[in-house]
Design a protein around this motif. Structure first.
Motif, PDB file in Angstrom:
ATOM      1  N   ASN A 104       0.846  -1.190   0.000  1.00 31.52           N
ATOM      2  CA  ASN A 104       0.000   0.000   0.000  1.00 31.52           C
ATOM      3  C   ASN A 104       0.888   1.250   0.000  1.00 31.52           C
ATOM      4  N   LEU A 105       0.787   2.030  -1.079  1.00 30.50           N
ATOM      5  CA  LEU A 105       1.594   3.251  -1.201  1.00 30.50           C
ATOM      6  C   LEU A 105       0.746   4.460  -0.871  1.00 30.50           C
ATOM      7  N   GLU A 135       2.973  -2.694   4.401  1.00 36.39           N
ATOM      8  CA  GLU A 135       2.651  -4.089   4.082  1.00 36.39           C
ATOM      9  C   GLU A 135       1.168  -4.283   4.370  1.00 36.39           C
ATOM     10  N   LEU A 136       0.453  -4.914   3.434  1.00 37.09           N
ATOM     11  CA  LEU A 136      -1.013  -4.859   3.510  1.00 37.09           C
ATOM     12  C   LEU A 136      -1.699  -6.192   3.784  1.00 37.09           C
ATOM     13  N   THR A 137      -0.989  -7.298   3.673  1.00 40.68           N
ATOM     14  CA  THR A 137      -1.719  -8.575   3.769  1.00 40.68           C
ATOM     15  C   THR A 137      -1.186  -9.507   4.847  1.00 40.68           C
ATOM     16  N   GLY A 138      -0.277  -9.022   5.699  1.00 39.69           N
ATOM     17  CA  GLY A 138       0.257  -9.890   6.751  1.00 39.69           C
ATOM     18  C   GLY A 138       0.145  -9.244   8.115  1.00 39.69           C
ATOM     19  N   GLY A 139       0.899  -9.786   9.081  1.00 39.13           N
ATOM     20  CA  GLY A 139       0.957  -9.193  10.409  1.00 39.13           C
ATOM     21  C   GLY A 139      -0.250  -9.489  11.278  1.00 39.13           C
ATOM     22  N   THR A 237       7.018  -0.093   6.285  1.00 42.70           N
ATOM     23  CA  THR A 237       6.710  -0.681   7.581  1.00 42.70           C
ATOM     24  C   THR A 237       5.631  -1.754   7.475  1.00 42.70           C
ATOM     25  N   GLU A 238       5.456  -2.485   8.571  1.00 48.89           N
ATOM     26  CA  GLU A 238       4.479  -3.587   8.587  1.00 48.89           C
ATOM     27  C   GLU A 238       3.056  -3.043   8.698  1.00 48.89           C
ATOM     28  N   ASN A 239       2.106  -3.956   8.616  1.00 50.29           N
ATOM     29  CA  ASN A 239       0.705  -3.597   8.439  1.00 50.29           C
ATOM     30  C   ASN A 239       0.142  -2.647   9.517  1.00 50.29           C
ATOM     31  N   MET A 240       0.228  -3.038  10.795  1.00 47.51           N
ATOM     32  CA  MET A 240      -0.426  -2.218  11.820  1.00 47.51           C
ATOM     33  C   MET A 240       0.303  -0.888  12.041  1.00 47.51           C
ATOM     34  N   PHE A 241       1.643  -0.924  12.080  1.00 48.81           N
ATOM     35  CA  PHE A 241       2.374   0.343  12.252  1.00 48.81           C
ATOM     36  C   PHE A 241       2.029   1.281  11.092  1.00 48.81           C
ATOM     37  N   GLY A 242       1.927   0.720   9.886  1.00 45.78           N
ATOM     38  CA  GLY A 242       1.630   1.538   8.706  1.00 45.78           C
ATOM     39  C   GLY A 242       0.233   2.127   8.775  1.00 45.78           C
ATOM     40  N   ASP A 243      -0.714   1.338   9.252  1.00 46.13           N
ATOM     41  CA  ASP A 243      -2.090   1.802   9.381  1.00 46.13           C
ATOM     42  C   ASP A 243      -2.132   3.064  10.248  1.00 46.13           C
ATOM     43  N   SER A 263      -2.719   0.433  -4.044  1.00 51.24           N
ATOM     44  CA  SER A 263      -2.409  -0.896  -3.503  1.00 51.24           C
ATOM     45  C   SER A 263      -1.946  -1.748  -4.667  1.00 51.24           C
ATOM     46  N   LEU A 264      -0.706  -2.262  -4.549  1.00 47.20           N
ATOM     47  CA  LEU A 264      -0.073  -2.951  -5.676  1.00 47.20           C
ATOM     48  C   LEU A 264       0.300  -4.381  -5.316  1.00 47.20           C
ATOM     49  N   GLY A 265       0.407  -5.207  -6.348  1.00 44.57           N
ATOM     50  CA  GLY A 265       0.810  -6.593  -6.152  1.00 44.57           C
ATOM     51  C   GLY A 265       2.067  -6.900  -6.943  1.00 44.57           C
ATOM     52  N   ALA A 266       2.196  -8.157  -7.358  1.00 44.33           N
ATOM     53  CA  ALA A 266       3.416  -8.573  -8.050  1.00 44.33           C
ATOM     54  C   ALA A 266       3.467  -8.067  -9.490  1.00 44.33           C
ATOM     55  N   ASP A 267       2.277  -7.845 -10.107  1.00 48.44           N
ATOM     56  CA  ASP A 267       2.299  -7.305 -11.467  1.00 48.44           C
ATOM     57  C   ASP A 267       1.860  -5.834 -11.432  1.00 48.44           C
ATOM     58  N   ARG A 268       1.555  -5.276 -12.599  1.00 49.09           N
ATOM     59  CA  ARG A 268       1.287  -3.833 -12.658  1.00 49.09           C
ATOM     60  C   ARG A 268      -0.110  -3.457 -12.181  1.00 49.09           C
TER      61      ARG A 268
END
Ligand code: NAD
Length: 355
Positions: A104-105, A135-139, A237-243, A263-268
């Motif tokens: 997540n940018l 980071e958007l999908t872990g933590g 940073t990780e998910n919660m700190f970033g939130d 919000s980006l993934g492995a492709d464009r």
């Protein structure tokens, strides 16, 4: 170029601000000679009403087949009762997961004309230009949860692979900007943070030796963000700190309504949305600030459609409109005349047409 963009207006002010984002995409297509196929789809609370599902199968399918997704906002009091069986937010979490969007940018830049709009001193925020990569999908948000009458726990888990991929996204971004990366953790206390710091250092040493890395503890980062925000370039940073930290950082600019995200993934392919919610308190009045959505269109053009000149033209048009005094109610001085959402859109589009 030809591109397909799925448009998810959502709830509350979502459709009002998305309408301005759509106008902006149409104008970019016309002005720069592209063909954008824009398809509007139900999502969030609106989709619960229509289909009994915040993310109907047809909406998910269309998003999977699109080059990018533009989202307004979702949620509202109608769907937020503690015992509500279906929540709009569940649709958003599922959409991010289905599209594999792990980064997540959130760019935070203070428009020169708005340095006085922040609650912080203008001298502190003038010239701020930073990007959070969260980071958007872990933590801890996704770890196992337990609850008994007397005890509750949320598990925080990170794997090496999850840390490596988000650090690579952030480091590549830093390399394309001012070459500085700040990694935020709590490695003096948390094991996941110690792994985070170790992996980050290894990736940066081996793959990005030209990018200057600093590690900052999350509590110190919260302080430095409002003490010396100009010093930061890219922060990862990780998910919660970033939130938490991204909401703090948004206040450097003066209004939640100004800020975009990607919000980006492995492709464009990516999902682009303003950082604000559905603002039920002002919904339906045509007074919401559309700039966060229009700047999300700029991110969509840059990251998913790989059209940097078009993205820069949109950002310039927003900056010029604000510099010329185009202000919605969230930005005007008390008692001063404010523009409607559509008029603020007009102010940006007229400058885009001249760019
Ligand atoms: P919010 O962001 O909707 O609103 C917070 C305050 O900022 C309100 O006073 C609102 O009027 C103002 N505001 C927000 N966007 C604005 C804009 N573009 N122009 C002018 N003023 C603006 O946050 P909230 O009130 O806490 O949440 C409302 C709903 O939105 C909740 O249901 C929440 O779950 C949801 N939400 C959705 C998202 C999303 O769609 N990604 C994000 C955050 C909150």
């Amino acid at each position: 170029m030809k591109a397909r963009v799925a448009i998810l207006p959502g709830d509350g002010i979502g459709p009002e601000v998305t309408a301005q984002g759509v106008r902006c995409l149409q104008q970019v297509a016309q002005r720069f000679g592209h063909q954008f196929e824009l398809t509007e789809l139900p999502f969030g609370g609106a989709a619960i009403e229509l289909h009994g599902d915040p993310l109907p199968a047809a909406t998910l399918e269309a998003c999977r087949g699109a080059d990018a997704v533009l989202l307004g906002a979702i949620g509202g009091p109608k769907w937020s009762a503690p015992d509500a069986p279906l929540r709009p937010e569940a649709g958003l979490l599922r959409l991010r997961r289905e599209l594999g969007l792990f980064a997540n940018l959130r760019p935070v830049s203070v428009q020169p004309a708005l340095a006085d709009a922040s609650t912080l001193k203008a001298d502190t925020v003038r010239g701020v230009d930073l990007v959070f990569v969260r980071e958007l999908t872990g933590g801890i948000y996704f770890g196992a949860k337990e609850r008994s009458a007397t005890r509750a726990s949320d598990l925080c888990v990170y794997t090496v692979a999850e840390i490596e991929r988000i650090v690579r996204v952030a480091a590549a971004l830093a390399r394309s900007r001012r070459g500085r990366l700040t990694s935020i953790d709590k490695s003096n206390v948390l094991e996941t943070s110690r792994l985070w710091r170790e992996v980050t250092q290894r990736i940066m040493d081996s793959e990005f030796p030209d990018v200057k890395l600093e590690h900052v503890l999350v509590d110190a980062a919260a302080m430095h963000l409002i003490r010396r925000p100009r010093d930061f370039d890219v922060l990862v940073t990780e998910n919660m700190f970033g939130d938490i930290l991204t909401d703090e950082a948004s206040m450097l600019t003066g209004s939640l309504g100004l800020l975009p995200s990607a919000s980006l993934g492995a492709d464009r392919r990516g999902l682009f949305e303003p950082i604000h919610g559905s603002a039920p308190d002002i919904a339906g009045r045509g007074i919401a600030n559309p700039c966060g959505t229009i700047l999300s269109v700029a991110l969509l053009l840059r990251h998913s459609l790989q059209l940097p000149a078009e993205a820069a033209a949109v950002e310039q048009a927003v900056g010029d409109a604000l510099a010329a005094g185009a202000r919605t109610a969230d930005l005007v001085a008390p008692g001063a005349q404010a523009l409607s959402t559509a008029a603020a859109g007009d102010a940006v589009l007229s400058r885009l047409a001249r760019s």
